[in-house]
Design a protein around this motif. Sequence first.
Motif, short mmCIF file in Angstrom:
data_model
loop_
_atom_site.label_atom_id
_atom_site.label_comp_id
_atom_site.label_asym_id
_atom_site.label_seq_id
_atom_site.Cartn_x
_atom_site.Cartn_y
_atom_site.Cartn_z
N ARG A 14 0.83 -1.22 0.00
CA ARG A 14 0.00 0.00 0.00
C ARG A 14 0.86 1.26 0.00
NH1 ARG A 14 -2.88 -3.33 3.39
NH2 ARG A 14 -2.03 -2.37 5.28
N ALA A 15 1.90 1.28 0.82
CA ALA A 15 2.77 2.46 0.90
C ALA A 15 3.49 2.68 -0.44
CB ALA A 15 3.78 2.30 2.04
N ILE A 16 3.95 1.62 -1.05
CA ILE A 16 4.64 1.73 -2.34
C ILE A 16 3.65 2.19 -3.41
CG2 ILE A 16 5.72 0.33 -4.16
CD1 ILE A 16 7.02 -1.28 -1.73
N ALA A 61 1.45 6.51 -6.93
CA ALA A 61 0.29 7.31 -7.32
C ALA A 61 0.50 8.81 -7.13
CB ALA A 61 -0.94 6.86 -6.52
N ASP A 62 1.56 9.18 -6.44
CA ASP A 62 1.81 10.60 -6.19
C ASP A 62 2.17 11.29 -7.51
OD1 ASP A 62 3.11 13.12 -5.52
OD2 ASP A 62 3.12 12.38 -3.44
N ALA A 76 12.94 13.46 -4.38
CA ALA A 76 12.85 12.91 -3.02
C ALA A 76 11.84 11.77 -2.96
CB ALA A 76 12.49 14.01 -2.03
N LEU A 77 10.71 11.92 -3.64
CA LEU A 77 9.70 10.85 -3.67
C LEU A 77 10.24 9.61 -4.38
CD1 LEU A 77 6.54 13.03 -4.40
CD2 LEU A 77 6.96 11.69 -2.32
N VAL A 114 15.34 12.05 2.34
CA VAL A 114 14.75 13.08 3.19
C VAL A 114 14.09 14.11 2.29
CG1 VAL A 114 15.23 14.87 4.91
CG2 VAL A 114 16.49 12.71 4.96
N GLU A 115 12.87 14.45 2.61
CA GLU A 115 12.18 15.45 1.78
C GLU A 115 12.89 16.79 1.89
OE1 GLU A 115 7.94 15.66 1.69
OE2 GLU A 115 7.78 13.62 2.50
#
Length: 187
Positions: A16-18, A23-24, A36-37, A183-184
Amino acid sequence: MTEPQSILESLESDHRAISDLLADKDAPTATAEGAALREQLVMALVRHFVAEEQYLDPTVREVLPERADEADAAFARDRETERILRRLEEHDLSAERLAEVWQQVTLAVATHVAEQQEVFATLAEKCDPERLDELGEEVRGAEQLAPTRPRIVAFPETGLNKLTSFVEGFIDHARDYYSKRGVEPDA
């Protein structure tokens, strides 16, 4: 103390996290946030693959010996996905090339998740729940120590996989810390 999470719950949570990262809409863009993503996606996928190789695949081979060939094929497909992930880390990707590689990763992950669902359902039926919980604990530990970059070499043999992943993971974590990788960026 938190409720134990089985290996299946832990790996489904990873899926789900992946999928959320994939989807971002900003991830496949040539921005600092997109980079970063993508780093986070690469890190999450490599950790996930390592955990599956070390705990899920051996369990499938033991509990579902009739599916051992599927575990071997999944290992090979995941290694191919890591080769594709290396392309995401290239700094000079054109927008077209980035979109192409992003589509390849998205398709590979969708295939991975779909194939795992049936394996998870069968393991849930055939494996002792306490053992699944113990394996869930092992998976979380493996993911904490796992490499965060696509591996150059990975072994299907569990012992070799654990050893090489531990060494690569140590090196990757040190590199990540000093480079602030994953890190964002500051807003």
